[in-house]
Scaffold this motif. Structure first.
Motif, PDB file in Angstrom:
ATOM      1  N   GLU A  73       0.825  -1.203   0.000  1.00  0.00           N
ATOM      2  CA  GLU A  73       0.000   0.000   0.000  1.00  0.00           C
ATOM      3  C   GLU A  73       0.862   1.257   0.000  1.00  0.00           C
ATOM      4  OE1 GLU A  73      -2.647  -0.311   3.270  1.00  0.00           O
ATOM      5  OE2 GLU A  73      -3.798  -1.978   2.426  1.00  0.00           O
ATOM      6  N   THR A  74       1.955   1.235   0.748  1.00  0.00           N
ATOM      7  CA  THR A  74       2.863   2.391   0.740  1.00  0.00           C
ATOM      8  C   THR A  74       3.490   2.584  -0.634  1.00  0.00           C
ATOM      9  OG1 THR A  74       3.346   1.994   3.083  1.00  0.00           O
ATOM     10  CG2 THR A  74       4.855   3.424   1.876  1.00  0.00           C
ATOM     11  N   PHE A  75       3.855   1.492  -1.275  1.00  0.00           N
ATOM     12  CA  PHE A  75       4.428   1.577  -2.624  1.00  0.00           C
ATOM     13  C   PHE A  75       3.437   2.222  -3.594  1.00  0.00           C
ATOM     14  CE2 PHE A  75       5.283  -0.006  -6.855  1.00  0.00           C
ATOM     15  CZ  PHE A  75       6.659   0.100  -6.969  1.00  0.00           C
ATOM     16  N   LEU A  76       2.174   1.830  -3.507  1.00  0.00           N
ATOM     17  CA  LEU A  76       1.169   2.400  -4.410  1.00  0.00           C
ATOM     18  C   LEU A  76       0.978   3.895  -4.150  1.00  0.00           C
ATOM     19  CD1 LEU A  76      -1.531  -0.423  -4.455  1.00  0.00           C
ATOM     20  CD2 LEU A  76       0.396  -0.065  -5.986  1.00  0.00           C
ATOM     21  N   LYS A  77       1.051   4.300  -2.886  1.00  0.00           N
ATOM     22  CA  LYS A  77       0.905   5.728  -2.580  1.00  0.00           C
ATOM     23  C   LYS A  77       2.093   6.531  -3.122  1.00  0.00           C
ATOM     24  CE  LYS A  77      -1.856   4.975   1.595  1.00  0.00           C
ATOM     25  NZ  LYS A  77      -1.905   5.096   3.075  1.00  0.00           N
ATOM     26  N   LEU A  78       3.286   5.983  -2.961  1.00  0.00           N
ATOM     27  CA  LEU A  78       4.461   6.675  -3.495  1.00  0.00           C
ATOM     28  C   LEU A  78       4.427   6.736  -5.015  1.00  0.00           C
ATOM     29  CD1 LEU A  78       7.254   5.144  -1.195  1.00  0.00           C
ATOM     30  CD2 LEU A  78       6.234   7.422  -1.030  1.00  0.00           C
ATOM     31  N   ARG A  79       3.975   5.676  -5.640  1.00  0.00           N
ATOM     32  CA  ARG A  79       3.920   5.635  -7.103  1.00  0.00           C
ATOM     33  C   ARG A  79       2.860   6.591  -7.652  1.00  0.00           C
ATOM     34  NH1 ARG A  79       6.204   5.542 -11.910  1.00  0.00           N
ATOM     35  NH2 ARG A  79       4.929   4.560 -13.506  1.00  0.00           N
ATOM     36  N   SER A  80       1.775   6.784  -6.902  1.00  0.00           N
ATOM     37  CA  SER A  80       0.690   7.645  -7.390  1.00  0.00           C
ATOM     38  C   SER A  80       1.106   9.106  -7.511  1.00  0.00           C
ATOM     39  CB  SER A  80      -0.520   7.528  -6.465  1.00  0.00           C
ATOM     40  OG  SER A  80      -0.198   7.974  -5.151  1.00  0.00           O
ATOM     41  N   ARG A  81       2.230   9.492  -6.907  1.00  0.00           N
ATOM     42  CA  ARG A  81       2.693  10.873  -7.043  1.00  0.00           C
ATOM     43  C   ARG A  81       3.181  11.179  -8.460  1.00  0.00           C
ATOM     44  NH1 ARG A  81       6.435  11.025  -1.548  1.00  0.00           N
ATOM     45  NH2 ARG A  81       4.757  10.602  -0.036  1.00  0.00           N
ATOM     46  N   ASP A  82       3.567  10.161  -9.190  1.00  0.00           N
ATOM     47  CA  ASP A  82       4.067  10.346 -10.549  1.00  0.00           C
ATOM     48  C   ASP A  82       2.893  10.369 -11.516  1.00  0.00           C
ATOM     49  OD1 ASP A  82       5.469  10.481 -12.877  1.00  0.00           O
ATOM     50  OD2 ASP A  82       6.613   8.639 -12.595  1.00  0.00           O
ATOM     51  N   PRO A  83       2.772  11.383 -12.371  1.00  0.00           N
ATOM     52  CA  PRO A  83       1.660  11.391 -13.337  1.00  0.00           C
ATOM     53  C   PRO A  83       1.675  10.202 -14.287  1.00  0.00           C
ATOM     54  CG  PRO A  83       2.687  13.567 -13.185  1.00  0.00           C
ATOM     55  CD  PRO A  83       3.565  12.628 -12.431  1.00  0.00           C
ATOM     56  N   ALA A  84       2.847   9.602 -14.511  1.00  0.00           N
ATOM     57  CA  ALA A  84       2.926   8.450 -15.415  1.00  0.00           C
ATOM     58  C   ALA A  84       2.307   7.194 -14.830  1.00  0.00           C
ATOM     59  CB  ALA A  84       4.384   8.180 -15.775  1.00  0.00           C
ATOM     60  N   SER A  85       1.906   7.225 -13.556  1.00  0.00           N
ATOM     61  CA  SER A  85       1.334   6.035 -12.927  1.00  0.00           C
ATOM     62  C   SER A  85      -0.090   5.756 -13.374  1.00  0.00           C
ATOM     63  CB  SER A  85       1.355   6.193 -11.401  1.00  0.00           C
ATOM     64  OG  SER A  85       0.536   7.282 -10.996  1.00  0.00           O
ATOM     65  N   ARG A  86      -0.683   6.645 -14.166  1.00  0.00           N
ATOM     66  CA  ARG A  86      -2.059   6.413 -14.602  1.00  0.00           C
ATOM     67  C   ARG A  86      -2.180   5.188 -15.496  1.00  0.00           C
ATOM     68  NH1 ARG A  86      -3.773  12.671 -16.236  1.00  0.00           N
ATOM     69  NH2 ARG A  86      -3.467  13.559 -14.146  1.00  0.00           N
ATOM     70  N   GLY A  87      -1.101   4.846 -16.200  1.00  0.00           N
ATOM     71  CA  GLY A  87      -1.146   3.680 -17.078  1.00  0.00           C
ATOM     72  C   GLY A  87      -0.622   2.412 -16.449  1.00  0.00           C
ATOM     73  N   ASP A  88      -0.359   2.409 -15.140  1.00  0.00           N
ATOM     74  CA  ASP A  88       0.186   1.225 -14.483  1.00  0.00           C
ATOM     75  C   ASP A  88      -0.860   0.118 -14.399  1.00  0.00           C
ATOM     76  OD1 ASP A  88       2.452   2.673 -14.207  1.00  0.00           O
ATOM     77  OD2 ASP A  88       2.305   2.974 -12.047  1.00  0.00           O
ATOM     78  N   ARG A  89      -0.386  -1.104 -14.449  1.00  0.00           N
ATOM     79  CA  ARG A  89      -1.237  -2.277 -14.275  1.00  0.00           C
ATOM     80  C   ARG A  89      -0.668  -3.091 -13.113  1.00  0.00           C
ATOM     81  NH1 ARG A  89      -4.664  -4.939 -17.758  1.00  0.00           N
ATOM     82  NH2 ARG A  89      -3.898  -3.694 -19.495  1.00  0.00           N
ATOM     83  N   TYR A  90      -1.540  -3.461 -12.155  1.00  0.00           N
ATOM     84  CA  TYR A  90      -1.094  -4.143 -10.946  1.00  0.00           C
ATOM     85  C   TYR A  90      -1.593  -5.590 -10.953  1.00  0.00           C
ATOM     86  CZ  TYR A  90      -0.159   0.597  -9.377  1.00  0.00           C
ATOM     87  OH  TYR A  90       0.321   1.883  -9.282  1.00  0.00           O
ATOM     88  N   MET A  91      -0.703  -6.495 -10.539  1.00  0.00           N
ATOM     89  CA  MET A  91      -1.023  -7.914 -10.425  1.00  0.00           C
ATOM     90  C   MET A  91      -0.549  -8.421  -9.066  1.00  0.00           C
ATOM     91  SD  MET A  91      -0.077  -9.390 -14.203  1.00  0.00           S
ATOM     92  CE  MET A  91      -0.669  -8.562 -15.688  1.00  0.00           C
ATOM     93  N   LEU A  92      -1.177  -9.490  -8.624  1.00  0.00           N
ATOM     94  CA  LEU A  92      -0.871 -10.050  -7.305  1.00  0.00           C
ATOM     95  C   LEU A  92      -0.800 -11.570  -7.416  1.00  0.00           C
ATOM     96  CD1 LEU A  92      -0.492  -9.484  -4.257  1.00  0.00           C
ATOM     97  CD2 LEU A  92      -2.958  -9.778  -3.998  1.00  0.00           C
ATOM     98  N   VAL A  93       0.303 -12.127  -6.925  1.00  0.00           N
ATOM     99  CA  VAL A  93       0.529 -13.574  -6.927  1.00  0.00           C
ATOM    100  C   VAL A  93       1.006 -13.977  -5.544  1.00  0.00           C
ATOM    101  CG1 VAL A  93       1.822 -15.486  -7.940  1.00  0.00           C
ATOM    102  CG2 VAL A  93       1.068 -13.607  -9.397  1.00  0.00           C
ATOM    103  N   SER A  94       0.475 -15.050  -5.015  1.00  0.00           N
ATOM    104  CA  SER A  94       0.885 -15.574  -3.714  1.00  0.00           C
ATOM    105  C   SER A  94       1.665 -16.864  -3.908  1.00  0.00           C
ATOM    106  CB  SER A  94      -0.347 -15.798  -2.821  1.00  0.00           C
ATOM    107  OG  SER A  94      -1.147 -16.839  -3.343  1.00  0.00           O
ATOM    108  N   PHE A  95       2.037 -17.505  -2.807  1.00  0.00           N
ATOM    109  CA  PHE A  95       2.826 -18.732  -2.861  1.00  0.00           C
ATOM    110  C   PHE A  95       1.960 -19.980  -2.980  1.00  0.00           C
ATOM    111  CE2 PHE A  95       7.278 -17.666  -1.048  1.00  0.00           C
ATOM    112  CZ  PHE A  95       7.388 -16.659  -1.991  1.00  0.00           C
ATOM    113  N   GLU A  96       0.682 -19.823  -3.253  1.00  0.00           N
ATOM    114  CA  GLU A  96      -0.172 -20.989  -3.477  1.00  0.00           C
ATOM    115  C   GLU A  96       0.085 -21.558  -4.864  1.00  0.00           C
ATOM    116  OE1 GLU A  96      -4.317 -20.372  -2.434  1.00  0.00           O
ATOM    117  OE2 GLU A  96      -3.758 -18.543  -1.380  1.00  0.00           O
ATOM    118  N   GLU A  97      -0.417 -22.750  -5.073  1.00  0.00           N
ATOM    119  CA  GLU A  97      -0.259 -23.385  -6.377  1.00  0.00           C
ATOM    120  C   GLU A  97      -1.170 -22.708  -7.399  1.00  0.00           C
ATOM    121  OE1 GLU A  97      -0.834 -27.536  -6.221  1.00  0.00           O
ATOM    122  OE2 GLU A  97       0.811 -27.917  -4.802  1.00  0.00           O
TER     123      GLU A  97
END
Length: 796
Positions: free
Chosen positions: A33-57
């Motif tokens: 969450e802190t990373f996303l807040k820091l990244r949102s300060r950059d105007p270029a972050s509007r085109g970012d795509r976020y994905m999430l993967v855990s250690f499950e199979e």
């Protein structure tokens, strides 16, 4: 459009707590969450795509993929639980395969036709783990191993599971469980000795060993700065070292042996076009093999191209009107060494081994050169074997004026024989930009062989099917194991109340003859008995030893209840209060509840507006089927336009006036409804006359509200009230001049009703009732206005 994939360790070891009082998993969630807040300060972050993967199979480990929204990403992040093994190798392979799903479909890798740095999809994988032992179902591992087999089609075309625009960074949480008395080390964050560190360095990233919350925030700010558009290239020196250059006022020592700048694994920045936002380029980086038209397949390529640079000083060449590509190198020991030489007017040529038809080193395709200001080093990508073709282009433009003689054409054809075939397309485009589009014949073979093209098309179709399958599986929960299947019996009573219960019991115990198929009590097809504890297997209800000790009393009470109420033939596996217990997170999920509800009955009156099934307010009406007129009355259905409140929609003289629904007198401001007082009557006449009297009274109230003289809406409210007051006073004066009072009129009207009951009051009575109610309303308004005016002021 950068892709940011977060790989979160969900092994059981992430439940350990730090001296901050929070678990490692909570720290990891907060770091994202802190990373996303820091990244949102950059105007270029509007085109970012976020994905999430855990250690499950896989595919359960893919929590948020290509088609999931940011809200889904945040929800899945908060719902992560640490209940697994540290299978980081399998999870990394899942993350890389997820990033590579669409690359073969889009053709971004351009297999067999050169590597285009401007065809990229930059991605950063941020892995957050505790650095504990790597555990899997096979045991504990000391080294990180990625599975070699993968269901992704086309993965055999690249030796590594990652691509040159994908980098891995890892945050290794080493925050102690107790507060340390030693001061925190100042300066940079050190590398971590965990097995994931070599994998990070291979992809062009690095690892961070985090010992405190301050260091974690420092690492997150550094990671935000790492989000750059570029590709990773492996630079390696070939040939002898350059001769030492004398510095200003200091001797230069020559160091023998391998040095750090001899081999660097760094990135080149690919800047997007400021007008379109998309990178633009002209020339590819050559392949490490000469393409064969007769080969049925392509040899696998390395994820990062191996670029050799020669330390022999050369003259940089640039010809006007001939396009070239310029890329800035990431700071590294190589760039530092080149800048320290302070030679901005010389360059080092770059090669790709085995790119030419003959010769191991190949021909130069560009050069490395320091900027004029000596603040960075740039890679210039030129046409293949540019030292031969650029003088030809210069003669074509300056000497021959785009009318080449036969000798020039012969030299150009000899050059084309030394160029890989996939350069023909880029050369034709460059000649078109220069103004000589007809120098290259259309029949020159520059593509791949037919078998290779068919092979790539087949892989593209398979990759598209696999991408759709994976995207469909993302977010789907694992199916719960089935319970005990039962069979619906026609009898309403239980087996204990049947007359042949003893015979059935003997048959079940095996002491009697076998039962026929239709009466076999062991056939349970069609129904399913769910287990009380979903964590247990269905056979847990059959074995009493599987019941936990803390649940024995509850289980006994349920068994006693089922035994005593056996005649009802309803087995209850839960208490009544448990049936209505809903988790707080699911209390607002009203839509899923409606989906399982039976279809409601139709409305008794089809003209009534349809009621919305709104959570929290089931009596809300549909606004599309309901309108409000000027007198705040609710009218259903369509309403004729251009009609005033006093006019009727029907033609004059035809039928009785249409009754309209109005607001109850109880809802009017400052008024209370008092029923009319009528003398006692007989039972026969009381129904009809009192009903007519109440109906007339309500209709008179409605008509008095509707038939007030309209006031233009543009006038202020205060002025409108004054007009109504004056009108009421004038009407009262006219009534006193005529010598008639409203009370006497009402009493006469009531006496007339007793003699001959009317369905509607006469026009004279309507007028007098309206005047009386207008006078009362204006009096109340006058009192309210005077009360508001005389209130003392408030100090704001």
């Amino acid at each position: 459009m950068p892709v940011l994939l977060f790989l979160i360790d969900t092994s059981a070891s992430m439940n350990q707590r730090s001296h901050l009082g929070t678990s490692y998993l909570d720290i990891a969630k907060g770091a994202v969450e802190t990373f996303l807040k820091l990244r949102s300060r950059d105007p270029a972050s509007r085109g970012d795509r976020y994905m999430l993967v855990s250690f499950e199979e896989a595919p359960a480990g893919i929590k948020a993929g290509w088609k999931d929204s940011h809200a889904t990403f945040m929800t899945e992040l908060r719902n992560l639980q640490a209940v697994g093994l540290t299978s980081i190798g399998q999870s990394l392979r899942t993350a890389f395969d997820l990033l590579n799903l669409n690359r073969l479909v889009s053709g971004i890798d351009n297999y067999g036709q050169g590597r285009n740095p401007f065809f990229l999809e930059p991605a950063i994988i941020v892995a957050i783990t505790d650095g504990s032992k790597l555990t899997s179902s096979c045991g504990v591992q000391d080294e990180l191993h990625l599975p070699l087999t993968t269901p992704l089609p086309g993965s055999e075309l690249t030796k590594e599971p990652f691509r040159w625009d994908q980098r891995l960074f890892s945050l290794i949480l080493r925050i102690p469980g107790h507060t340390s008395s030693d001061p925190e080390p100042m300066g940079g964050v050190p590398l971590d000795p965990s097995p994931i560190t070599p994998m990070c360095e291979v992809t062009g990233g690095r690892s961070y060993s985090v010992f405190s919350q301050r260091m974690l925030n420092q690492c997150l700010e550094s990671l935000v700065q790492k989000i750059q558009s570029g590709v990773v290239i492996h630079f390696e020196k070939t040939g002898p070292d350059p001769p030492p250059t004398e510095g200003k006022g200091r001797p230069v020592l020559k160091i023998h042996g391998p040095q750090s700048w001899h081999s660097c694994h760094k990135m080149i920045y690919v800047r997007p076009n400021p007008k379109t936002g998309v990178p633009v380029g002209h020339w590819p980086i050559p392949e490490s093999f000469w393409p064969d038209q007769n080969s049925p397949t392509l040899p696998p390529r390395a994820a990062h191209p191996q670029v050799k640079f020669s330390c022999v000083d050369s003259e940089p060449m640039v010809v006007d009107k001939v396009p070239f590509d310029k890329y800035e190198l990431e700071p590294s020991p190589l760039t530092q060494y080149i800048l320290e030489r302070k030679s901005p007017h010389t360059c080092w040529q770059v090669f790709v081994c085995n790119s030419a038809k003959y010769g191991e080193l190949g021909q130069p395709f560009g050069y490395l050169k320091a900027s004029t200001a000596l603040n960075c080093v740039n890679l210039f990508v030129m046409p293949y074997n540019y030292s031969v073709v650029l003088p030809l282009f210069d003669d074509l433009i300056t000497v021959h004026k785009f009318k080449p003689p036969a000798k020039w054409r012969q030299s150009f054809e000899n050059y084309l024989k030394t160029v890989p075939p996939y350069y023909i397309t880029a050369l034709r485009k460059a000649l078109r930009m220069m103004g000589a589009p007809n120098l290259l014949a259309d029949n020159i073979e520059y593509g791949l062989g037919y078998s290779v093209v068919s092979y790539l098309k087949k892989l593209s179709q398979q990759a598209k099917i696999e991408a759709d399958r994976v995207c469909a599986l993302v977010g789907k929960k694992a199916a719960l194991e089935g319970g005990i299947k039962l069979r619906c019996r026609s009898s309403a009573l239980s087996l204990a109340h049947r007359k042949d219960f003893t015979q059935l019991l003997q048959c079940i115990m095996g002491d009697g003859p076998a039962l026929p198929m239709e009466a076999n009590t062991k056939e349970f097809a069609g129904f399913q008995l769910a287990a009380l504890n979903k964590a247990l297997k269905p056979q847990g209800l059959r074995n009493p030893y599987d019941i936990p000790r803390s649940h024995l009393l509850d289980q006994l009470s349920r068994m006693r209840r089922n035994l005593l109420h056996a005649s009802i033939c309803i087995l209850k596996g839960q208490d009544q209060d448990q049936l209505h217990s809903v988790p707080i997170a699911q209390m607002g999920n009203y839509q899923d509840y409606l989906k399982h509800c039976p279809s409601p009955l139709r409305e008794a009156d089809p003209d009534q507006p349809k009621r919305l099934h709104t959570f929290g307010n089931p009596f809300k009406l549909d606004k599309k089927a309901m309108m409000v007129d000027e007198a705040d009355e609710f009218v259903t259905g369509t309403q004729s336009k251009g009609k005033r409140p006093g006019e009727s929609s029907s033609p004059a003289g035809v039928g009785a006036p249409k009754r309209r629904r109005c607001m109850s007198p109880l809802l009017r401001l400052g008024r209370a409804y008092t029923p009319p007082k009528t003398p006692p009557r007989t039972l026969d006449s009381d129904h009809t006359e009192s009903g007519n009297h109440i109906a007339n009274h309500v209709e008179s109230n409605c008509s008095s509200d509707l038939e007030l003289s309209p006031v233009p809406e543009s006038e202020p409210i205060q002025q409108r009230n004054h007009l109504q007051l004056d009108e009421g006073e004038n009407q009262q004066d006219r009534m006193q001049e005529n010598g008639q009072s409203s009370d006497s009129e009402l009493s006469l009207g009531s006496e007339g009703e007793e003699e001959a009951p009317h369905r509607y009051p006469s026009p004279c009575q309507l007028k007098k009732i309206r005047n009386q109610e207008s006078q009362e309303l204006n009096s109340e308004l006058r009192a309210l206005i005077n009360k508001e005016i005389r209130k003392p002021g408030r100090r704001e």
